[in-house]
Enzyme design. Structure first.
Site, PDB file in Angstrom:
ATOM      1  N   HIS A 137       0.815  -1.209   0.000  1.00  0.00           N
ATOM      2  CA  HIS A 137       0.000   0.000   0.000  1.00  0.00           C
ATOM      3  C   HIS A 137       0.846   1.255   0.000  1.00  0.00           C
ATOM      4  O   HIS A 137       0.446   2.286  -0.545  1.00  0.00           O
ATOM      5  CB  HIS A 137      -0.951  -0.007   1.189  1.00  0.00           C
ATOM      6  N   ARG A 166      -1.215 -12.119 -24.672  1.00  0.00           N
ATOM      7  CA  ARG A 166      -0.710 -12.801 -25.859  1.00  0.00           C
ATOM      8  C   ARG A 166      -0.102 -14.125 -25.410  1.00  0.00           C
ATOM      9  O   ARG A 166       0.678 -14.164 -24.452  1.00  0.00           O
ATOM     10  CB  ARG A 166       0.351 -11.952 -26.540  1.00  0.00           C
ATOM     11  N   GLU A 168       0.912  -9.990 -38.041  1.00  0.00           N
ATOM     12  CA  GLU A 168       2.357  -9.768 -38.020  1.00  0.00           C
ATOM     13  C   GLU A 168       3.030 -10.253 -39.294  1.00  0.00           C
ATOM     14  O   GLU A 168       4.221 -10.072 -39.471  1.00  0.00           O
ATOM     15  CB  GLU A 168       3.004 -10.547 -36.870  1.00  0.00           C
ATOM     16  N   ASP A 226       7.090  -7.006 -36.262  1.00  0.00           N
ATOM     17  CA  ASP A 226       7.289  -8.169 -37.114  1.00  0.00           C
ATOM     18  C   ASP A 226       6.714  -7.961 -38.508  1.00  0.00           C
ATOM     19  O   ASP A 226       7.286  -8.417 -39.491  1.00  0.00           O
ATOM     20  CB  ASP A 226       6.682  -9.425 -36.462  1.00  0.00           C
ATOM     21  N   ARG A 238      14.802  -7.676 -38.037  1.00  0.00           N
ATOM     22  CA  ARG A 238      14.653  -6.586 -37.073  1.00  0.00           C
ATOM     23  C   ARG A 238      15.809  -6.513 -36.082  1.00  0.00           C
ATOM     24  O   ARG A 238      15.990  -5.533 -35.374  1.00  0.00           O
ATOM     25  CB  ARG A 238      13.302  -6.671 -36.337  1.00  0.00           C
ATOM     26  N   CYS A 284      -0.260  -2.867 -31.745  1.00  0.00           N
ATOM     27  CA  CYS A 284       0.513  -2.981 -30.513  1.00  0.00           C
ATOM     28  C   CYS A 284       2.016  -2.982 -30.763  1.00  0.00           C
ATOM     29  O   CYS A 284       2.803  -3.057 -29.828  1.00  0.00           O
ATOM     30  CB  CYS A 284       0.084  -4.205 -29.702  1.00  0.00           C
TER      31      CYS A 284
END
Ligand code: PEP
Ligand code: MG
Length: 550
Positions: A187, A330, A429, A453, A463, A500
């Site tokens: 907390h 994912r 992708e 991708d 990449r 994304c």
């Protein structure tokens, strides 16, 4: 100069003197008593005093950290009055004929141990609260005063900080928090985040009381604490502080505002994360959900296959923390650049074109099943969606669907709860997936474009290969048109589409993406508000199709 590394729990950079909090270090002695009734009376007076203090703390916290943050002091009040807790103290006084302080102290250790051994991470955190409440009672029994903070603004350092200490300190005098212990979901960490004060926890033993008064800089973004920084570091940190301050101003101005363009088009702004420790950043930046939870990081950080239960606990924490906001999990994306020894993958000539992502899950059904079961189980704790990476053909989606249905059937027959309407999506992708997105859209609930991708495969540029960077034009029309085609096909079938990959956070493309009809952009949490600012300044005069996303 000394640099210490801890866990960042609230971003921002602060420079100032270090103020090491010294508490009374109240020592609790075991004293034999003849008059147990007197100890009970002392206990009841202390309980009343503690309750009054906690009510006052609640009132102080409410305007500073809101109802959610202040609630902890209501929980503390409940703990003071908790029947089991009270009974334990009373029994110890009666059976051992000891002083109330000692009875509280033993109860504190017993209850804290019990909480810390619980399976649920939220309940484990409650051990710190029991300690906090008990120390307050001991302090009240001894007629003690609260803690004294610095007189001028300083970086507050301590071995650990309880929620009440955090709130009790004068906010105007706190530049940052730095503690040796603590946990990201405690907390105290939550309160620091709510107050927007840079905070670092888990700095370990090297953070010592002797550092009191030293010149220091706390970097709440990296979790680094600099003691007596040299000129060069100081200049770099001040630069960082300027940027962090700008971000904070952004936060203050845009937090809580909708992501709506001037002409009224609403966009979903989500976050990409790979670890629950990033959830704080997601919430702090007022993200609307998680658009990509890279689950493979759980596997990468593990020495062996994480079990269903281990995975479930992590996914559950994420779903629960996001409290009803969408979390797109994912499934495992191993292979290519992400290799894991214990998977014992065959060596491949071209791993980026080999058995990676969903392909690996299809080849290794047992690993896939374990993950799907864990994800489904977690889905009853929030709004989860499952997404499959590296798809190029419809049959792969059907194989993924069959595996998911099998996992669902198993859980149903075991009577385990899960969200029967869990969303099922794929990443776009590969150029193949984009080109046949019209055929793939009816098979799924949503698309999310993995531009990292997609660019690699569309432009045939590795990449990972820095030398080929000039051939990797991230704004290449080929990539943008593949995204546009996917958006058109998604909407033609009433499905939503997000991005994304890294390109989602490229502000120079935001307008183009929105004109394509992209419904969701998922970026690193720190990018959220910049993107929100831009979206709110855009005016999409051309008509853009409204979609099923919400
Ligand atoms: C992508 O490829 O754009 C993506 C988001 O996935 P990753 O970067 O994890 O491969
Ligand atoms: Mg990818």
């Amino acid at each position: 100069m000394q640099i210490m590394k801890g866990k960042p729990v609230c971003g921002g950079v602060a420079e100032g003197k270090l103020f090491y909090l010294k508490r009374g270090g109240r020592q609790v002695l075991r004293v034999s008593v003849d008059d147990a009734a007197h100890e009970h009376e002392r206990m009841s007076a202390a309980r009343e005093k503690a309750l009054n203090e906690l009510k006052a703390l609640y009132d102080k916290a409410l305007p500073e950290v809101g109802e959610q943050g202040a609630m902890i002091f209501e929980i503390h009040q409940m703990m003071v009055e908790d029947e089991d807790y009270r009974e334990s103290i009373e029994n110890i006084i009666n059976t051992q004929s000891v002083n109330a302080e000692y009875a509280v102290s033993v109860t504190k250790e017993n209850f804290a141990k019990m909480f810390s051994e619980m399976e649920d991470p939220y309940m484990r955190e409650r051990a710190a609260d029991v300690r906090d409440v008990s120390d307050r009672l001991i302090n009240c029994l001894a007629g003690g005063q609260g803690l004294t903070g610095p007189e001028t603004p300083a970086i507050i350092a301590a071995d650990d900080l309880t929620p009440s200490e955090t709130v009790q300190l004068d906010k105007e005098k706190i530049l940052a928090f730095a503690t040796s212990g603590g946990s990201t979901n405690s907390h105290t960490a939550i309160l620091a985040r709510t107050m927007g004060i840079p905070a670092i926890i888990g700095l370990g033993e090297s953070l010592a009381a002797e550092m009191h008064g030293a010149d220091a800089v706390a970097d709440g973004n990296t979790g680094e604490l600099y003691i007596e920084p040299d000129e060069e570091s100081l200049a770099a940190l001040r630069d960082k502080k300027r940027l962090a301050d700008e971000h904070k101003a952004l936060l203050e101005e845009y937090k809580g505002k909708p992501n709506v363009t001037l002409d009224g088009r609403e966009v979903l702004l989500y976050s990409n994360i790979g670890n629950p420790s990033e959830l704080g950043l997601v919430l702090q930046n007022d993200s609307g959900g998680i658009g990509l939870f890279r689950s493979e990081f759980i596997f990468l950080e593990s020495e062996d296959f994480p079990t269903e239960e281990q995975q479930f606990q992590i996914y559950k924490t994420v779903a629960q923390t996001m409290a009803g906001k969408r979390v797109v999990f994912r499934t495992l994306d191993i292979g290519a650049d992400k290799q894991i020894g214990y998977f014992k993958l065959d060596k491949e000539e071209n791993p980026a074109l080999g058995i990676r992502g969903l392909r690996l899950c299809i080849e290794r059904p047992a690993i896939f099943k374990t993950q799907l079961r864990a994800l489904l189980r977690a889905s009853s704790f929030g709004k989860a969606a499952i997404m499959f990476p590296m798809v190029s053909s419809a049959w792969e989606i059907e194989a993924a669907r069959a595996a998911l249905e099998e996992a669902k059937a198993e859980l149903s027959s075991e009577g385990v709860l899960y969200d029967r309407d869990i969303e099922f999506g794929i990443m776009i992708e590969t150029p193949a997936a984009a080109l046949i997105s019209g055929e793939l859209a009816p098979l799924v609930d949503f698309f999310s474009v993995g531009t990292n991708d997609l660019t690699q495969y569309a432009l045939a540029v590795d990449r990972q290969n820095h030398k080929a960077e000039r051939y990797c034009d991230t704004h290449h029309e080929a990539v943008l048109r593949l995204i546009e085609l996917s958006a058109k096909n998604a909407h033609a079938h009433g499905k939503w589409i997000g991005i994304c990959g890294e390109l989602a956070g490229d502000l120079s493309l935001t307008e183009r993406f929105l004109r394509m009809g992209i419904d969701e952009l998922s970026v690193s949490p720190a990018k959220t508000l910049e993107l929100r600012r831009l979206i709110r300044e855009l005016d999409l005069t051309a008509t853009v199709a409204k979609t099923a996303a919400q």
